[in-house]
Design a protein around this motif. Structure first.
Motif, PDB file in Angstrom:
ATOM      1  N   PRO A  62     -39.031  -3.533  28.073  1.00 35.87           N
ATOM      2  CA  PRO A  62     -38.941  -4.224  26.773  1.00 35.87           C
ATOM      3  C   PRO A  62     -37.964  -5.387  26.837  1.00 35.87           C
ATOM      4  CG  PRO A  62     -37.596  -2.249  26.739  1.00 35.87           C
ATOM      5  CD  PRO A  62     -38.235  -2.295  28.102  1.00 35.87           C
ATOM      6  N   ILE A  63     -38.327  -6.407  27.604  1.00 33.62           N
ATOM      7  CA  ILE A  63     -37.435  -7.540  27.816  1.00 33.62           C
ATOM      8  C   ILE A  63     -38.197  -8.838  27.592  1.00 33.62           C
ATOM      9  CG2 ILE A  63     -35.908  -6.317  29.421  1.00 33.62           C
ATOM     10  CD1 ILE A  63     -37.473  -7.502  31.729  1.00 33.62           C
ATOM     11  N   PRO A  64     -37.489  -9.945  27.345  1.00 26.23           N
ATOM     12  CA  PRO A  64     -38.163 -11.229  27.131  1.00 26.23           C
ATOM     13  C   PRO A  64     -39.049 -11.609  28.311  1.00 26.23           C
ATOM     14  CG  PRO A  64     -35.840 -11.381  26.520  1.00 26.23           C
ATOM     15  CD  PRO A  64     -36.013 -10.058  27.192  1.00 26.23           C
ATOM     16  N   GLY A  65     -40.209 -12.165  28.002  1.00 27.51           N
ATOM     17  CA  GLY A  65     -41.121 -12.652  29.024  1.00 27.51           C
ATOM     18  C   GLY A  65     -42.034 -11.604  29.604  1.00 27.51           C
ATOM     19  N   ALA A  66     -41.984 -10.376  29.087  1.00 29.91           N
ATOM     20  CA  ALA A  66     -42.800  -9.307  29.655  1.00 29.91           C
ATOM     21  C   ALA A  66     -44.291  -9.562  29.487  1.00 29.91           C
ATOM     22  CB  ALA A  66     -42.422  -7.963  29.027  1.00 29.91           C
ATOM     23  N   ASP A  67     -44.656 -10.457  28.557  1.00 32.52           N
ATOM     24  CA  ASP A  67     -46.066 -10.752  28.315  1.00 32.52           C
ATOM     25  C   ASP A  67     -46.558 -11.974  29.081  1.00 32.52           C
ATOM     26  OD1 ASP A  67     -44.512 -12.535  26.900  1.00 32.52           O
ATOM     27  OD2 ASP A  67     -45.743 -12.495  25.082  1.00 32.52           O
ATOM     28  N   LEU A  68     -45.732 -12.531  29.953  1.00 33.79           N
ATOM     29  CA  LEU A  68     -46.149 -13.699  30.718  1.00 33.79           C
ATOM     30  C   LEU A  68     -47.255 -13.338  31.710  1.00 33.79           C
ATOM     31  CD1 LEU A  68     -42.667 -15.279  31.595  1.00 33.79           C
ATOM     32  CD2 LEU A  68     -44.462 -16.361  30.207  1.00 33.79           C
TER      33      LEU A  68
ATOM     34  N   GLU B 206     -38.893 -15.299  33.298  1.00 35.36           N
ATOM     35  CA  GLU B 206     -38.965 -16.684  32.868  1.00 35.36           C
ATOM     36  C   GLU B 206     -40.290 -17.290  33.325  1.00 35.36           C
ATOM     37  OE1 GLU B 206     -35.515 -18.901  33.973  1.00 35.36           O
ATOM     38  OE2 GLU B 206     -34.222 -17.733  32.617  1.00 35.36           O
ATOM     39  N   GLY B 207     -40.754 -18.286  32.583  1.00 37.03           N
ATOM     40  CA  GLY B 207     -42.039 -18.879  32.923  1.00 37.03           C
ATOM     41  C   GLY B 207     -42.220 -20.274  32.377  1.00 37.03           C
ATOM     42  N   GLU B 208     -43.319 -20.883  32.789  1.00 40.75           N
ATOM     43  CA  GLU B 208     -43.727 -22.206  32.304  1.00 40.75           C
ATOM     44  C   GLU B 208     -45.215 -22.158  32.023  1.00 40.75           C
ATOM     45  OE1 GLU B 208     -42.738 -25.199  35.124  1.00 40.75           O
ATOM     46  OE2 GLU B 208     -40.568 -24.804  35.062  1.00 40.75           O
ATOM     47  N   GLY B 209     -45.596 -22.703  30.879  1.00 41.18           N
ATOM     48  CA  GLY B 209     -47.011 -22.712  30.514  1.00 41.18           C
ATOM     49  C   GLY B 209     -47.607 -21.338  30.397  1.00 41.18           C
ATOM     50  N   GLY B 210     -46.791 -20.361  30.029  1.00 38.82           N
ATOM     51  CA  GLY B 210     -47.286 -18.997  29.861  1.00 38.82           C
ATOM     52  C   GLY B 210     -47.381 -18.194  31.135  1.00 38.82           C
TER      53      GLY B 210
ATOM     54  N   GLY C 269     -27.077 -13.326  35.704  1.00 38.76           N
ATOM     55  CA  GLY C 269     -27.429 -14.708  35.387  1.00 38.76           C
ATOM     56  C   GLY C 269     -28.326 -15.378  36.405  1.00 38.76           C
ATOM     57  N   ARG C 270     -28.471 -14.806  37.568  1.00 35.50           N
ATOM     58  CA  ARG C 270     -29.345 -15.405  38.577  1.00 35.50           C
ATOM     59  C   ARG C 270     -30.812 -15.273  38.188  1.00 35.50           C
ATOM     60  NH1 ARG C 270     -28.759 -12.618  43.865  1.00 35.50           N
ATOM     61  NH2 ARG C 270     -28.163 -10.822  42.579  1.00 35.50           N
ATOM     62  N   VAL C 271     -31.614 -16.209  38.660  1.00 31.43           N
ATOM     63  CA  VAL C 271     -33.058 -16.145  38.460  1.00 31.43           C
ATOM     64  C   VAL C 271     -33.725 -16.118  39.839  1.00 31.43           C
ATOM     65  CG1 VAL C 271     -35.105 -17.285  37.553  1.00 31.43           C
ATOM     66  CG2 VAL C 271     -32.971 -17.359  36.250  1.00 31.43           C
ATOM     67  N   ILE C 272     -34.489 -15.072  40.092  1.00 30.65           N
ATOM     68  CA  ILE C 272     -35.205 -14.927  41.364  1.00 30.65           C
ATOM     69  C   ILE C 272     -36.591 -15.536  41.193  1.00 30.65           C
ATOM     70  CG2 ILE C 272     -36.005 -13.315  43.111  1.00 30.65           C
ATOM     71  CD1 ILE C 272     -32.963 -13.331  42.740  1.00 30.65           C
ATOM     72  N   ALA C 273     -36.844 -16.632  41.882  1.00 29.26           N
ATOM     73  CA  ALA C 273     -38.120 -17.334  41.749  1.00 29.26           C
ATOM     74  C   ALA C 273     -39.265 -16.491  42.304  1.00 29.26           C
ATOM     75  CB  ALA C 273     -38.062 -18.671  42.487  1.00 29.26           C
ATOM     76  N   CYS C 274     -40.423 -16.536  41.630  1.00 30.86           N
ATOM     77  CA  CYS C 274     -41.585 -15.794  42.110  1.00 30.86           C
ATOM     78  C   CYS C 274     -42.858 -16.344  41.482  1.00 30.86           C
ATOM     79  CB  CYS C 274     -41.459 -14.305  41.786  1.00 30.86           C
ATOM     80  SG  CYS C 274     -41.461 -13.932  40.019  1.00 30.86           S
TER      81      CYS C 274
END
Length: 409
Positions: free
Chosen positions: A119-125, A216-220, A230-235
């Motif tokens: 239940p966290i932000p972006g789970a529906d991406l 995190e995402g772009e364009g859905g 605070g780090r973001v692991i790109a994928c």
């Protein structure tokens, strides 16, 4: 209480439900059988989804428990793409999502379990995935590959199997685990370190003690996994494998006894004598350990399908089995017998560095569980020792030069 002409309704067309339908006919049941499945294909093997299916070595036809025509030939009313939405036990009736309803003499809940969503932000991406169904596996297979980066959230067995398959497909893979070690809930530290090292040799990277706080995402579409520091692991995709929740709502809403699953006895019968529950959804007795437990494994699904089929057709109850399961990763085969309940000592047999060893979990001088890596004799004999409760000589057990047949005290 049995009736070979009774109408049996099976809710769930997974390994447990599909096996039960076939066993009922094998055991001489002549009455109508209805099997309700929420997927578009007939029952199939699920363990290969994280392995053979992802690598393109299997498909729906090759993994099917029975060919589709089997159900028509055996007069089994298989209804795909339908869910049970309400159970009315007093009327022995179940209502389905397509508006129809079925009355039953015996109802079997084989509804399985579902992946736990974060239940966290972006789970529906798009690109945030799970791996419970053939559709999940197909979607993931089309996403990962050379030049792609896959994040696996959860360092359990499913997560590690996905990581291994991701590497086999040429993707970069990072495993994100909240605990300080892999397999923290299900395995000992020896096994945790062995798998971490083995995966690392195959190019998998790890972030341990890493809490995921969002996607995190772009364009859905997903572009990364955000960690608590605070780090973001790109994928390019993320597979969430942090456990499963039993689909026991139909049971609990109808007043059946539930406790992290549908409570059943050794016949797989619930608190209602006309209703059974089998497979991942069932909270069942474990006589060896003197407790109740919910198991997620194919062997458990098969054993409980036998229990229910025998009870419904009036056959003698099958002999109890020692629970077991397995995991395939790269060229490793892990075979596990029993559960590490009430353990006070661990004995390691063999050298983990060799890639062939076993870890025995003991209560006093009795084996409670064994985890065997590429060691079939240790697994098979260990399973026997768990079942017959014979005492072992710990020194002999720890010595690979001593045959497993000679380790009893």
């Amino acid at each position: 209480m049995s009736d070979l002409n009774a109408h049996v309704v099976i809710i769930g067309a997974g390994h447990a439900g599909g096996t039960l339908a076939a066993l009922l006919r094998q055991y001489g049941h002549t009455g109508p059988i209805s099997m309700i499945g929420d997927e578009p294909i007939p029952p199939y093997q699920r363990p290969p989804l994280s392995k053979a299916w992802l690598k393109g070595e299997a498909d729906a036809d090759s993994l099917a428990l029975k060919p589709l025509e089997f159900y028509a030939d055996e007069n089994i009313d298989f209804r795909p793409n339908v869910k049970a939405v309400k159970l009315e036990r007093a009327a022995r009736k179940v209502k389905l999502s397509d508006g129809s309803e079925l009355t039953y003499d015996f109802l079997v809940l084989a509804t399985g379990a579902r992946a736990i969503a974060l239940p966290i932000p972006g789970a529906d991406l798009q690109g945030v995935m799970f791996l419970r169904t053939a559709a999940d596996a197909e979607a993931l297979k089309t996403t990962v590959g050379p030049g792609k980066r896959l994040a696996v959230v959860g360092g359990g067995y499913i997560g590690l199997e996905v990581a291994a398959s991701g590497r086999a497909l040429g993707a970069e893979v990072v495993v994100l685990e909240r605990e300080s070690r892999l397999l923290a809930r299900v395995a000992n530290e020896v096994l945790s370190e062995f798998f971490r090292s083995y995966h690392a040799k195959h190019g998998v990277t790890f972030e341990l003690g890493a809490s995921v706080t969002g996607f995190e995402g772009e364009g859905g579409k997903i572009t990364g996994v955000k960690l608590a520091d605070g780090r973001v692991i790109a994928c390019d995709a993320a597979v969430v494998g942090v456990g499963a929740h039993p689909n026991d709502e139909l049971a609990s809403e109808s007043g059946l006894e539930t406790a992290r699953g549908v409570v059943v006895d050794l016949e797989a019968r619930t608190s209602d004598p006309h209703v059974f529950a089998i497979g991942d959804v069932a909270h069942r007795p474990m006589p060896i350990y003197g407790r109740m437990f919910r198991m997620e494994s194919v062997p458990n699904a098969l054993e409980q399908a036998k229990q229910a089929a025998c009870a419904i057709t009036g056959r003698p109850a099958p002999t109890g089995e020692v629970p077991w399961q397995w995991s395939d990763q790269y060229d490793l085969k892990l075979q596990i017998a029993g559960y590490a309940f009430d353990v006070d000592e661990i004995v390691v047999r063999g050298d983990p560095a060799s890639g062939k060893f076993a870890v025995f979990h003991l209560n006093g001088d009795q084996v409670q569980s064994v985890e065997a890596i590429n060691a079939p004799p240790e697994f098979m004999m260990g399973r026997q020792l768990i079942g017959n409760r014979k005492a072992v000589n710990k020194a002999k057990l720890a010595d690979p030069a001593v045959s497993m047949k000679e380790v009893t005290a």
